[in-house]
Each structure stands twice: as structure tokens, then as C-alpha cells.
Design a protein around this motif. Structure first.
Motif, mmCIF file in Angstrom:
data_model
loop_
_atom_site.group_PDB
_atom_site.id
_atom_site.type_symbol
_atom_site.label_atom_id
_atom_site.label_comp_id
_atom_site.label_asym_id
_atom_site.label_seq_id
_atom_site.Cartn_x
_atom_site.Cartn_y
_atom_site.Cartn_z
ATOM 1 N N LEU A 91 101.190 18.089 131.819
ATOM 2 C CA LEU A 91 100.769 18.677 130.658
ATOM 3 C C LEU A 91 100.810 17.568 129.404
ATOM 4 N N THR A 92 99.877 17.277 129.037
ATOM 5 C CA THR A 92 99.839 16.116 127.961
ATOM 6 C C THR A 92 100.069 16.530 126.350
ATOM 7 N N PRO A 93 100.488 15.774 125.902
ATOM 8 C CA PRO A 93 100.790 16.191 124.367
ATOM 9 C C PRO A 93 99.771 16.837 123.532
ATOM 10 N N GLU A 94 98.662 16.331 124.025
ATOM 11 C CA GLU A 94 96.950 16.703 123.540
ATOM 12 C C GLU A 94 96.725 18.209 124.065
ATOM 13 N N ASN A 95 97.545 18.932 124.821
ATOM 14 C CA ASN A 95 97.564 20.285 125.326
ATOM 15 C C ASN A 95 96.604 20.089 126.458
ATOM 16 N N THR A 96 96.391 19.221 127.271
ATOM 17 C CA THR A 96 95.503 18.977 128.318
ATOM 18 C C THR A 96 96.227 18.988 129.795
ATOM 19 N N ARG A 97 96.042 20.032 130.749
ATOM 20 C CA ARG A 97 96.491 20.025 132.002
ATOM 21 C C ARG A 97 95.521 19.175 132.941
ATOM 22 N N ILE A 98 96.497 18.345 133.649
ATOM 23 C CA ILE A 98 95.995 17.436 134.732
ATOM 24 C C ILE A 98 96.429 17.974 136.213
ATOM 25 N N SER A 99 95.682 18.365 137.002
ATOM 26 C CA SER A 99 96.733 18.641 138.668
ATOM 27 C C SER A 99 96.506 17.733 139.411
ATOM 28 N N SER A 100 97.173 17.575 140.370
ATOM 29 C CA SER A 100 97.343 16.758 141.675
ATOM 30 C C SER A 100 97.808 17.505 142.837
ATOM 31 N N GLY A 101 97.515 17.164 143.713
ATOM 32 C CA GLY A 101 97.840 17.749 145.002
ATOM 33 C C GLY A 101 96.951 18.838 145.287
ATOM 34 N N GLY A 102 97.619 20.129 146.014
ATOM 35 C CA GLY A 102 96.575 21.078 146.178
ATOM 36 C C GLY A 102 96.639 22.075 145.075
ATOM 37 N N VAL A 103 97.434 21.998 143.955
ATOM 38 C CA VAL A 103 97.650 22.813 142.987
ATOM 39 C C VAL A 103 96.187 23.280 142.183
ATOM 40 N N GLU A 104 95.843 24.393 141.612
ATOM 41 C CA GLU A 104 94.598 24.651 141.241
ATOM 42 C C GLU A 104 94.928 25.226 139.716
ATOM 43 N N LEU A 105 94.300 24.906 138.513
ATOM 44 C CA LEU A 105 94.503 25.252 137.323
ATOM 45 C C LEU A 105 93.748 26.594 137.158
ATOM 46 N N ALA A 106 94.230 27.773 136.741
ATOM 47 C CA ALA A 106 93.568 28.928 136.469
ATOM 48 C C ALA A 106 93.517 29.282 135.010
ATOM 49 N N GLU A 107 92.658 29.866 134.811
ATOM 50 C CA GLU A 107 92.270 30.415 133.406
ATOM 51 C C GLU A 107 93.269 31.696 133.200
ATOM 52 N N GLY A 108 93.160 32.103 131.673
ATOM 53 C CA GLY A 108 93.827 33.165 131.591
ATOM 54 C C GLY A 108 95.084 33.167 130.456
ATOM 55 N N ALA A 109 95.613 31.949 130.285
ATOM 56 C CA ALA A 109 96.725 31.909 129.075
ATOM 57 C C ALA A 109 96.384 30.671 128.327
ATOM 58 N N ASN A 110 97.220 30.719 127.272
ATOM 59 C CA ASN A 110 97.209 29.478 126.430
ATOM 60 C C ASN A 110 98.060 28.294 126.909
#
Length: 165
Positions: A60-79
Motif C-alpha cells: 500500500l503506497t502513501p498515494e493510496n495505491t495497492r500493488i499485489s505480488s505472488g498469488g494475491v488478488e486485489l478485490a473491490e468493495g472497500a476504501n
């Protein structure tokens, strides 16, 4: 002979150090008390919804951006939100930020994830303009394969501190 006598007395008087030359000057003193530096939390860190799958990490960057690595998937639905702070103090003064140095656990019952590698939107030091400055803090969240679903929170609070340079 009288002239010689008067000259000798005058020379003796001058050589005796009785005649001094002196000059004086005056000065004043002043001091300015500056506004103490302060910091207030305006938003807590939220990695939002994540599908653990085979595990990995989310940055989670200070600019509110998420970057995933490995098998993790980013899901929608929350701030998504990096931690956000308002630094107050004397306008025009520079400051430095101290971030947590160790890792922390996010827990859901007996299940844990590791929060580490904190970063700030202020990299070389900030400067207070108009009496305040906003800073944001991100981090990396390590997620285990097949992490148990649920809401995970930090066991305790983490500290960010600021100091005038």
C-alpha cells in the motif's frame, strides 16, 4: 633645566599607564518562541478487500495505491487508505518523519498477517507551509496462502513521530 624636568615628569606620567582611552557600545537581546510541532491522525491504514489465494504480499503506497505480488488478488468493495496525518507547527520550518522500524501483526482470532516496510510521502523531510502539512504512510502486508477469511486488525497502535530539523 626646568624644561627638562617638566618633560621628564610628563614622560613618566605617560609611561606609568595612568592615562587610558576607552569606548563603549550597548546592545539588546531578544528571542522568538516558535509553535511546537504536532501530529494528528486523520485517517487509519486500510488495505481493503484482498483474495489471499496462494499468498503473497500487498504493498500500500502513501498515494493510496495497492500493488499485489505472488498469488494475491486485489478485490473491490472497500476504501483503500494509507494512514494519513496532519503535521502542525511553525510555517516555513522543516521536519523529519520517524516510521515504525519493526513488523507488526494483524490478527483475526488466532490467525495473523505481518505488516512491515513502512514508507512515507515525505522522503527527505518536509516543510510546514501555512502552519500544517499532510503526510501519508504506506506499508507491505504479507499474506499467507489460503489465509483464513475475516476482518484483521493490528493488535496495538503503531507510532509515527515528527521532529523539527
Amino acid at each position: 633645566m626646568k624644561k627638562v624636568f617638566y618633560i621628564l615628569i610628563t614622560v613618566c606620567f605617560l609611561l606609568s599607564g595612568e592615562v587610558y582611552s576607552q569606548a563603549t557600545a550597548t546592545f539588546t537581546a531578544s528571542a522568538t518562541i516558535i509553535q511546537p510541532i504536532g501530529i494528528t491522525t486523520t485517517s487509519n491504514m486500510n488495505f481493503a478487500n484482498i483474495d489471499a489465494r496462494s499468498g503473497g504480499a500487498v504493498i500500500l503506497t502513501p498515494e493510496n495505491t495497492r500493488i499485489s505480488s505472488g498469488g494475491v488478488e486485489l478485490a473491490e468493495g472497500a476504501n483503500v487508505s494509507a494512514a494519513e496525518f496532519e503535521v502542525t507547527g511553525e510555517a516555513g520550518y522543516s521536519f523529519s518523519v520517524s516510521l515504525p522500524k519493526t513488523h507488526y501483526e494483524l490478527t483475526n482470532g488466532s490467525e495473523t498477517m505481518i505488516l512491515k516496510d513502512f514508507t512515507s510521502s515525505i522522503t527527505e523531510g518536509g516543510q510546514i507551509a501555512e502552519g500544517s502539512k499532510t503526510i501519508r504512510v504506506g506499508a507491505t502486508l504479507d499474506i499467507n496462502p489460503n489465509q483464513t477469511p475475516g476482518y484483521y486488525t493490528s493488535k496495538g497502535s503503531m507510532e509515527v513521530s515528527v521532529n523539527y530539523n
